[in-house]
Scaffold this motif. Structure first.
Motif, mmCIF file in Angstrom:
data_model
loop_
_atom_site.group_PDB
_atom_site.id
_atom_site.type_symbol
_atom_site.label_atom_id
_atom_site.label_comp_id
_atom_site.label_asym_id
_atom_site.label_seq_id
_atom_site.Cartn_x
_atom_site.Cartn_y
_atom_site.Cartn_z
ATOM 1 N N TYR A 1 0.816 -1.206 0.000
ATOM 2 C CA TYR A 1 0.000 0.000 0.000
ATOM 3 C C TYR A 1 0.855 1.264 0.000
ATOM 4 C CZ TYR A 1 -3.197 3.628 1.655
ATOM 5 O OH TYR A 1 -3.904 4.784 1.784
ATOM 6 N N TYR A 2 1.861 1.292 0.857
ATOM 7 C CA TYR A 2 2.678 2.491 0.974
ATOM 8 C C TYR A 2 3.750 2.577 -0.108
ATOM 9 C CZ TYR A 2 0.658 3.954 5.390
ATOM 10 O OH TYR A 2 -0.194 4.405 6.358
ATOM 11 N N VAL A 3 4.077 1.489 -0.730
ATOM 12 C CA VAL A 3 5.071 1.492 -1.812
ATOM 13 C C VAL A 3 4.397 0.939 -3.067
ATOM 14 C CG1 VAL A 3 7.365 0.771 -2.553
ATOM 15 C CG2 VAL A 3 6.899 1.125 -0.117
ATOM 16 N N PRO A 4 3.686 1.825 -3.842
ATOM 17 C CA PRO A 4 2.977 1.360 -5.040
ATOM 18 C C PRO A 4 3.965 1.011 -6.155
ATOM 19 C CG PRO A 4 2.764 3.723 -4.817
ATOM 20 C CD PRO A 4 3.484 3.267 -3.603
ATOM 21 N N PHE A 5 4.455 -0.189 -6.132
ATOM 22 C CA PHE A 5 5.492 -0.616 -7.060
ATOM 23 C C PHE A 5 4.963 -0.645 -8.499
ATOM 24 C CE2 PHE A 5 8.113 -3.896 -9.158
ATOM 25 C CZ PHE A 5 9.365 -3.336 -8.964
ATOM 26 N N LEU A 6 3.744 -1.175 -8.684
ATOM 27 C CA LEU A 6 3.181 -1.249 -10.032
ATOM 28 C C LEU A 6 2.938 0.133 -10.621
ATOM 29 C CD1 LEU A 6 0.631 -4.206 -9.640
ATOM 30 C CD2 LEU A 6 2.935 -4.250 -10.641
ATOM 31 N N LEU A 7 2.520 1.081 -9.784
ATOM 32 C CA LEU A 7 2.317 2.443 -10.255
ATOM 33 C C LEU A 7 3.638 3.077 -10.684
ATOM 34 C CD1 LEU A 7 0.183 4.690 -10.614
ATOM 35 C CD2 LEU A 7 0.665 5.419 -8.281
ATOM 36 N N TRP A 8 4.688 2.770 -9.945
ATOM 37 C CA TRP A 8 6.020 3.289 -10.304
ATOM 38 C C TRP A 8 6.488 2.721 -11.646
ATOM 39 C CZ3 TRP A 8 10.750 0.434 -10.340
ATOM 40 C CH2 TRP A 8 11.907 1.224 -10.567
ATOM 41 N N ILE A 9 6.208 1.420 -11.867
ATOM 42 C CA ILE A 9 6.569 0.801 -13.145
ATOM 43 C C ILE A 9 5.767 1.430 -14.288
ATOM 44 C CG2 ILE A 9 6.477 -1.351 -14.458
ATOM 45 C CD1 ILE A 9 7.078 -2.855 -11.920
ATOM 46 N N SER A 10 4.469 1.677 -14.046
ATOM 47 C CA SER A 10 3.633 2.302 -15.074
ATOM 48 C C SER A 10 4.157 3.687 -15.433
ATOM 49 C CB SER A 10 2.187 2.390 -14.580
ATOM 50 O OG SER A 10 1.377 3.048 -15.518
ATOM 51 N N ALA A 11 4.587 4.475 -14.427
ATOM 52 C CA ALA A 11 5.126 5.800 -14.698
ATOM 53 C C ALA A 11 6.436 5.715 -15.473
ATOM 54 C CB ALA A 11 5.317 6.550 -13.380
ATOM 55 N N LYS A 12 7.277 4.767 -15.100
ATOM 56 C CA LYS A 12 8.560 4.605 -15.790
ATOM 57 C C LYS A 12 8.344 4.212 -17.249
ATOM 58 C CE LYS A 12 11.705 5.605 -12.739
ATOM 59 N NZ LYS A 12 12.649 6.732 -12.988
ATOM 60 N N VAL A 13 7.431 3.271 -17.473
ATOM 61 C CA VAL A 13 7.152 2.830 -18.841
ATOM 62 C C VAL A 13 6.610 3.982 -19.676
ATOM 63 C CG1 VAL A 13 5.716 1.297 -20.236
ATOM 64 C CG2 VAL A 13 6.813 0.430 -18.178
ATOM 65 N N SER A 14 5.826 4.893 -19.049
ATOM 66 C CA SER A 14 5.245 6.033 -19.776
ATOM 67 C C SER A 14 6.235 7.168 -19.963
ATOM 68 C CB SER A 14 4.004 6.549 -19.034
ATOM 69 O OG SER A 14 3.042 5.527 -18.903
ATOM 70 N N GLY A 15 7.414 7.072 -19.399
ATOM 71 C CA GLY A 15 8.418 8.110 -19.566
ATOM 72 C C GLY A 15 8.363 9.205 -18.529
ATOM 73 N N VAL A 16 7.622 8.995 -17.442
ATOM 74 C CA VAL A 16 7.502 10.000 -16.380
ATOM 75 C C VAL A 16 8.554 9.711 -15.324
ATOM 76 C CG1 VAL A 16 6.021 10.954 -14.584
ATOM 77 C CG2 VAL A 16 5.051 10.330 -16.803
ATOM 78 N N SER A 17 9.310 10.730 -14.994
ATOM 79 C CA SER A 17 10.371 10.569 -14.014
ATOM 80 C C SER A 17 9.829 10.818 -12.613
ATOM 81 C CB SER A 17 11.524 11.534 -14.316
ATOM 82 O OG SER A 17 12.541 11.427 -13.337
ATOM 83 N N GLN B 1 9.303 8.966 -3.656
ATOM 84 C CA GLN B 1 8.317 10.044 -3.725
ATOM 85 C C GLN B 1 6.894 9.494 -3.652
ATOM 86 O OE1 GLN B 1 8.765 13.193 -3.487
ATOM 87 N NE2 GLN B 1 11.000 13.172 -3.608
ATOM 88 N N LEU B 2 6.662 8.361 -4.292
ATOM 89 C CA LEU B 2 5.338 7.741 -4.189
ATOM 90 C C LEU B 2 5.050 7.317 -2.748
ATOM 91 C CD1 LEU B 2 5.369 5.538 -7.436
ATOM 92 C CD2 LEU B 2 4.193 7.712 -7.069
ATOM 93 N N LYS C 1 -0.595 11.944 2.701
ATOM 94 C CA LYS C 1 -2.015 11.737 2.422
ATOM 95 C C LYS C 1 -2.412 12.319 1.070
ATOM 96 C CE LYS C 1 -3.447 11.418 7.244
ATOM 97 N NZ LYS C 1 -4.363 11.894 8.301
ATOM 98 N N VAL C 2 -1.527 12.138 0.105
ATOM 99 C CA VAL C 2 -1.806 12.504 -1.282
ATOM 100 C C VAL C 2 -1.887 11.209 -2.077
ATOM 101 C CG1 VAL C 2 -0.970 13.709 -3.329
ATOM 102 C CG2 VAL C 2 -0.631 14.722 -1.062
ATOM 103 N N PRO C 3 -2.987 10.945 -2.778
ATOM 104 C CA PRO C 3 -3.097 9.686 -3.529
ATOM 105 C C PRO C 3 -2.081 9.631 -4.665
ATOM 106 C CG PRO C 3 -4.945 11.137 -4.027
ATOM 107 C CD PRO C 3 -4.222 11.765 -2.889
ATOM 108 N N PRO C 4 -1.135 8.711 -4.622
ATOM 109 C CA PRO C 4 -0.124 8.640 -5.673
ATOM 110 C C PRO C 4 -0.717 8.345 -7.050
ATOM 111 C CG PRO C 4 0.526 7.333 -3.764
ATOM 112 C CD PRO C 4 -0.895 7.708 -3.575
ATOM 113 N N GLY C 5 -1.806 7.563 -7.081
ATOM 114 C CA GLY C 5 -2.410 7.237 -8.368
ATOM 115 C C GLY C 5 -2.904 8.467 -9.097
ATOM 116 N N VAL C 6 -3.501 9.428 -8.379
ATOM 117 C CA VAL C 6 -4.014 10.649 -9.003
ATOM 118 C C VAL C 6 -2.875 11.464 -9.592
ATOM 119 C CG1 VAL C 6 -5.218 12.821 -8.565
ATOM 120 C CG2 VAL C 6 -6.026 10.703 -7.505
ATOM 121 N N ILE C 7 -1.812 11.643 -8.829
ATOM 122 C CA ILE C 7 -0.684 12.455 -9.291
ATOM 123 C C ILE C 7 0.046 11.756 -10.437
ATOM 124 C CG2 ILE C 7 1.434 13.600 -8.586
ATOM 125 C CD1 ILE C 7 -1.091 14.726 -7.303
#
Length: 329
Positions: free
Chosen positions: A22-38, A43-44, A51-57
């Protein structure tokens, strides 16, 4: 006992695994990396702590990156979210404005969003103008005929005026005021029915969109109906009012006349009472005169004869109430 400890450890490991996931969204980090977002995994993790939803950002940054908006940063998006803004809506608006060649900065978009307006809808309205139907507007021409007009106002959002600019209610109120003014200045209702576009031209010249969040593109008169004859109704009401006033004054004069008559009757009754009272004193005075020797019997007879003669003359002078009986000489 050993099995219980084993199951307890397994349960603790599972709980820790879910907490870590929950606190370390690994799949979300992979999705951002694949999309070219640094964006880093740390930070996630820190977003969860703040209390900022990482998925939204992360999804907002991926959308902005794919649309070519490389100027957006994670800190700006987080700050807007913590301020109570809608990050997805702002990014959608920025992408739409970029595709439509509309000058919209991130600061302006966030200001519009925090002001309570839908910035994405505003961008869409800038591209595709909106048609607003006014409620029926009632006005009276100079000849006293009432007209009921309905208009359609085509507006386009003014991005620069969305913060602090008036809304649709103000546009409708101003257009209604312009229609009333235009019809009221017409000499007769026939000229308005013949040329309804004169209303549109006059209203457009007034600059009704000043200080609002919209730009008026056109005002079209959709329908005009004839209402009541207000002039005739006002004249009838005035005539009825004048009649009521005249009747009230006549009733006042009649009441005063009746009061005067009653007063005169009261005075006459008072005078007759005094005469009767005076006549009642006559026998007393005559008796006193007889006792004192001031009045003789012959004087009394002469007075009675005079009274009888006077009574006879009065009866002769009065007309007869019975026409069948002639007056005797």
């Amino acid at each position: 006992m050993t099995d219980f400890i084993f199951y307890l450890l397994v349960f603790a490991v599972v709980i820790l695994f879910f907490i870590f996931w929950y606190y370390v969204p690994f799949l979300l980090w992979i999705s951002a990396k694949v999309s070219g977002v640094s964006i880093s995994l740390i930070q996630l993790f820190l977003m969860r702590i703040r209390k900022v939803p990482p998925g939204v950002i992360a999804r907002a940054m991926i959308e902005a990156h794919k649309a070519g908006l490389s100027t957006l940063t994670r800190d700006e998006l987080e700050a807007h979210y913590l301020a109570g803004g809608h990050v997805e809506r702002v990014v959608h608006a920025l992408v739409s404005a970029s595709k439509a060649n509309i000058d919209l900065s991130f600061q302006m978009a966030t200001a519009i969003d925090l002001a309570g307006r839908d910035v994405f809808q505003a961008v869409q309205m800038s591209v595709n103008p909106k048609v607003i139907d006014t409620p029926p507007v009632t006005a009276v021409a100079k000849d006293g005929i009432q007209l009921i007009a309905k208009a359609r106002v085509t507006v386009r959002a003014n991005i620069k005026q969305l913060v602090g600019g008036a809304g649709e209610e103000t546009i409708l109120a101003r257009v209604g005021e312009g229609i009333v003014s235009s019809i009221g200045s017409s000499e007769n209702h026939k000229s308005v029915l013949e040329n309804p576009d004169s209303i549109s031209k006059l209203v457009l010249r007034k600059g009704l969109d000043a200080g609002t969040a919209f730009e008026i593109l056109s005002i079209d008169i959709a329908d005009i109906d004839i209402g009541k004859n207000i002039g005739a109704a006002l004249q009838m009401d005035q005539a009825q009012a004048d009649k009521n006033i005249a009747q009230a004054k006549a009733e006042e004069r009649r009441a005063m006349a009746v009061a005067t008559e009653q007063e005169m009757k009261a005075k006459a009754q008072e005078a007759r009472a005094k005469v009767i009272e005076a006549e009642a004193e006559v026998p007393k005075a005559m008796a006193e005169a007889f006792r004192n020797g001031n009045l003789g019997i012959m004087d009394y007879y002469r007075m009675k004869n005079i009274e009888a003669d006077t009574s006879m003359r009065d009866s002769i002078a009065k007309p007869s109430t019975n026409p069948s009986k002639p007056i005797k000489d």
